[in-house]
Enzyme design. Structure first.
Site, mmCIF file in Angstrom:
data_model
loop_
_atom_site.group_PDB
_atom_site.id
_atom_site.type_symbol
_atom_site.label_atom_id
_atom_site.label_comp_id
_atom_site.label_asym_id
_atom_site.label_seq_id
_atom_site.Cartn_x
_atom_site.Cartn_y
_atom_site.Cartn_z
ATOM 1 N N THR A 277 -102.179 47.728 4.219
ATOM 2 C CA THR A 277 -102.911 46.534 3.782
ATOM 3 C C THR A 277 -104.397 46.844 3.673
ATOM 4 O O THR A 277 -105.039 47.209 4.653
ATOM 5 C CB THR A 277 -102.703 45.379 4.779
ATOM 6 O OG1 THR A 277 -101.377 45.459 5.293
ATOM 7 C CG2 THR A 277 -102.923 44.047 4.110
ATOM 8 N N VAL A 278 -104.917 46.690 2.454
ATOM 9 C CA VAL A 278 -106.303 47.059 2.151
ATOM 10 C C VAL A 278 -107.043 45.810 1.688
ATOM 11 O O VAL A 278 -106.555 45.070 0.816
ATOM 12 C CB VAL A 278 -106.341 48.139 1.045
ATOM 13 C CG1 VAL A 278 -107.771 48.532 0.727
ATOM 14 C CG2 VAL A 278 -105.517 49.358 1.465
ATOM 15 N N TYR B 51 -91.734 44.215 -6.389
ATOM 16 C CA TYR B 51 -92.876 45.077 -6.026
ATOM 17 C C TYR B 51 -92.381 46.340 -5.313
ATOM 18 O O TYR B 51 -92.777 47.456 -5.662
ATOM 19 C CB TYR B 51 -93.833 44.275 -5.139
ATOM 20 C CG TYR B 51 -95.113 44.993 -4.790
ATOM 21 C CD1 TYR B 51 -96.089 45.220 -5.745
ATOM 22 C CD2 TYR B 51 -95.352 45.437 -3.491
ATOM 23 C CE1 TYR B 51 -97.269 45.872 -5.426
ATOM 24 C CE2 TYR B 51 -96.522 46.079 -3.154
ATOM 25 C CZ TYR B 51 -97.479 46.297 -4.126
ATOM 26 O OH TYR B 51 -98.650 46.946 -3.801
ATOM 27 N N ASP C 54 -104.058 46.539 -21.938
ATOM 28 C CA ASP C 54 -102.914 46.105 -21.139
ATOM 29 C C ASP C 54 -102.028 47.335 -20.961
ATOM 30 O O ASP C 54 -101.412 47.816 -21.912
ATOM 31 C CB ASP C 54 -102.146 44.982 -21.840
ATOM 32 C CG ASP C 54 -100.933 44.522 -21.033
ATOM 33 O OD1 ASP C 54 -100.547 45.222 -20.067
ATOM 34 O OD2 ASP C 54 -100.377 43.460 -21.365
ATOM 35 N N ILE D 178 -109.256 48.635 -5.139
ATOM 36 C CA ILE D 178 -109.112 50.078 -4.919
ATOM 37 C C ILE D 178 -109.527 50.864 -6.161
ATOM 38 O O ILE D 178 -110.143 51.929 -6.055
ATOM 39 C CB ILE D 178 -107.651 50.399 -4.520
ATOM 40 C CG1 ILE D 178 -107.315 49.763 -3.158
ATOM 41 C CG2 ILE D 178 -107.404 51.906 -4.473
ATOM 42 C CD1 ILE D 178 -105.831 49.799 -2.785
ATOM 43 N N LYS E 221 -92.726 50.215 -6.699
ATOM 44 C CA LYS E 221 -93.503 51.242 -6.000
ATOM 45 C C LYS E 221 -92.619 52.407 -5.567
ATOM 46 O O LYS E 221 -93.065 53.559 -5.572
ATOM 47 C CB LYS E 221 -94.234 50.616 -4.803
ATOM 48 C CG LYS E 221 -95.317 49.611 -5.209
ATOM 49 C CD LYS E 221 -96.375 50.241 -6.108
ATOM 50 C CE LYS E 221 -97.557 49.307 -6.338
ATOM 51 N NZ LYS E 221 -98.644 49.927 -7.116
ATOM 52 N N ASP F 181 -108.768 48.768 -17.851
ATOM 53 C CA ASP F 181 -108.316 47.558 -17.155
ATOM 54 C C ASP F 181 -108.152 46.443 -18.189
ATOM 55 O O ASP F 181 -108.773 46.465 -19.252
ATOM 56 C CB ASP F 181 -109.336 47.133 -16.087
ATOM 57 C CG ASP F 181 -108.711 46.274 -14.988
ATOM 58 O OD1 ASP F 181 -108.621 46.748 -13.837
ATOM 59 O OD2 ASP F 181 -108.317 45.121 -15.277
HETATM 60 N N1 LIG Z 1 -104.601 45.821 -1.470
HETATM 61 C C1 LIG Z 1 -103.562 46.285 -0.811
HETATM 62 O O1 LIG Z 1 -103.304 45.930 0.346
HETATM 63 C C2 LIG Z 1 -102.665 47.316 -1.441
HETATM 64 C C3 LIG Z 1 -101.740 47.971 -0.614
HETATM 65 C C4 LIG Z 1 -100.893 48.921 -1.170
HETATM 66 C C5 LIG Z 1 -100.976 49.220 -2.513
HETATM 67 N N2 LIG Z 1 -101.874 48.584 -3.288
HETATM 68 C C6 LIG Z 1 -101.892 48.935 -4.706
HETATM 69 O O2 LIG Z 1 -103.195 49.317 -5.073
HETATM 70 C C7 LIG Z 1 -103.427 48.980 -6.436
HETATM 71 C C8 LIG Z 1 -104.719 48.185 -6.554
HETATM 72 O O3 LIG Z 1 -104.597 47.035 -5.746
HETATM 73 P P1 LIG Z 1 -105.863 46.128 -5.386
HETATM 74 O O4 LIG Z 1 -105.569 45.516 -4.076
HETATM 75 O O5 LIG Z 1 -107.107 46.894 -5.604
HETATM 76 O O6 LIG Z 1 -105.653 44.972 -6.485
HETATM 77 P P2 LIG Z 1 -106.685 44.165 -7.421
HETATM 78 O O7 LIG Z 1 -105.919 42.975 -7.874
HETATM 79 O O8 LIG Z 1 -107.968 43.979 -6.701
HETATM 80 O O9 LIG Z 1 -106.882 45.174 -8.630
HETATM 81 C C9 LIG Z 1 -105.841 45.435 -9.550
HETATM 82 C C10 LIG Z 1 -106.443 45.717 -10.907
HETATM 83 O O10 LIG Z 1 -105.379 46.001 -11.839
HETATM 84 C C11 LIG Z 1 -105.701 45.351 -13.062
HETATM 85 N N3 LIG Z 1 -104.495 45.108 -13.845
HETATM 86 C C12 LIG Z 1 -103.459 44.292 -13.520
HETATM 87 N N4 LIG Z 1 -102.564 44.276 -14.516
HETATM 88 C C13 LIG Z 1 -103.033 45.078 -15.503
HETATM 89 C C14 LIG Z 1 -102.556 45.453 -16.793
HETATM 90 N N5 LIG Z 1 -101.403 44.983 -17.294
HETATM 91 N N6 LIG Z 1 -103.309 46.299 -17.531
HETATM 92 C C15 LIG Z 1 -104.485 46.766 -17.053
HETATM 93 N N7 LIG Z 1 -104.984 46.443 -15.844
HETATM 94 C C16 LIG Z 1 -104.265 45.602 -15.079
HETATM 95 C C17 LIG Z 1 -106.369 44.054 -12.644
HETATM 96 O O11 LIG Z 1 -107.118 43.463 -13.695
HETATM 97 C C18 LIG Z 1 -107.216 44.508 -11.481
HETATM 98 O O12 LIG Z 1 -108.502 44.915 -11.893
HETATM 99 C C19 LIG Z 1 -102.187 48.216 -6.913
HETATM 100 O O13 LIG Z 1 -101.333 49.091 -7.622
HETATM 101 C C20 LIG Z 1 -101.532 47.784 -5.625
HETATM 102 O O14 LIG Z 1 -100.137 47.644 -5.747
HETATM 103 C C21 LIG Z 1 -102.728 47.622 -2.793
#
Ligand SMILES: NC(=O)c1ccc[n+]([C@@H]2O[C@H](COP(=O)([O-])OP(=O)(O)OC[C@H]3O[C@@H](n4cnc5c(N)ncnc54)[C@H](O)[C@@H]3O)[C@@H](O)[C@H]2O)c1
Length: 260
Positions: free
Chosen positions: A193-194, A161, A69, A24, A165, A43
């Site tokens: 869910t994405v 989690y 981080d 995302i 959130k 990131d």
């Molecule tokens: N994919 C889903 O279904 C979904 C649904 C609801 C919410 N979300 C939220 O959307 C956001 C992105 O999710 P996604 O599915 O794209 O995940 P992803 O794992 O594809 O991307 C997450 C990114 O966060 C970075 N990251 C993690 N810990 C870090 C840290 N300590 N410092 C810097 N960067 C860090 C990772 O390196 C990664 O690039 C998250 O907050 C997740 O909770 C995702």
């Protein structure tokens, strides 16, 4: 740096996107670049962030990678200072980075609890605290926090989690209330869910990935997962002028998952 390229001589708005190496966050960065923002991409994964940067540049956009981080107060303060000097003062902050642990309360270790809260809740607090002063000084700014439906309802075996959130939704409301009169809006996005790399990893580790995917898809009313681009489009709308009346809200973008 010649005079034209100095941040103060540019008119492109600057946006900070965290979690921009993947999923995302990457989709949001690509979308905002198309909307005319210059991007600071934060990131912990430098390889993925470089790839996002490259894709933005190939499309004639401007993007700069920063390895950080987000759970570290020192690293966040330092990177925001660098962004403000070398890229410009952000008028948009999108907190996307997040992690998850599949566990009930009884299964959650102290370390996992601390880590999930540190990245998902303390991270957005740290970036917001670091970036808000320049937004307040400018009299404008938008902060968008990517929470989750897990901040609205209970999800099975996602105790830390869900807590992180729900906390992020609370932080969003508090920032909106405290800073609206200074021209700041703060909004939470709660995706269902994405289909991202994250979900790909969960499915790959399942006993039967195809069955796990079908079960995940079935949670949406039309039986389909969301796409990162669909979340990025909402973020771009909220960030823009047409989103002016959206403040303090938690927008649920979930294909109807929470309404069933
Ligand atoms: N994919 C889903 O279904 C979904 C649904 C609801 C919410 N979300 C939220 O959307 C956001 C992105 O999710 P996604 O599915 O794209 O995940 P992803 O794992 O594809 O991307 C997450 C990114 O966060 C970075 N990251 C993690 N810990 C870090 C840290 N300590 N410092 C810097 N960067 C860090 C990772 O390196 C990664 O690039 C998250 O907050 C997740 O909770 C995702």
């Amino acid at each position: 740096m010649n005079e034209d390229s100095h941040p103060s001589h540019r008119h492109q708005p600057v946006a900070v996107v965290t979690g921009a190496a993947s999923g995302i966050g990457r989709a949001t960065a690509l979308r905002l670049a198309r909307e005319g923002y210059e991007l600071a991409l934060l990131d912990v994964d430098p390889v993925g962030t470089a790839e996002t940067c490259e894709r933005i540049r190939q499309a004639d956009g401007r993007a700069h990678p920063f390895r950080v981080d987000l759970s570290s107060p020192d690293e966040v303060a330092s990177v925001v200072g660098t962004v403000e000097v070398n890229v410009g003062r952000p008028t948009l902050l999108v907190n996307v980075a997040g992690i998850g642990v599949a566990a009930t309360v009884l299964e959650t270790s102290d370390e996992d609890w601390d880590r999930v809260l540190a990245v998902n809740l303390t991270g957005p607090f740290l970036t917001t605290r670091a970036i808000l002063p320049s937004m307040v000084a400018a009299g404008q700014g938008v902060i968008i926090n990517v929470a989750s439906v897990a901040g609205q309802i209970g999800l099975a075996r996602r105790a830390a989690y869900c807590a992180s959130k729900a906390g992020l939704v609370g932080l969003t409301r508090a920032v909106a209330v405290d800073h609206a009169k200074q021209g700041i809006r703060c909004v939470a996005i709660c995706p269902g869910t994405v289909e991202t790399e994250w979900i790909g990893k969960i499915l790959a580790n399942a006993e039967d990935p195809a069955a796990a995917r079908a079960a995940m898809a079935a949670r949406q009313l039309d039986g389909q997962l969301g796409s990162p681009d669909e979340i990025a489009a909402v973020i771009a709308f909220v960030a823009g002028a047409e989103g002016r009346f959206i403040n303090g809200a938690a927008l649920i973008i979930d294909g109807g998952l929470t309404t069933a």
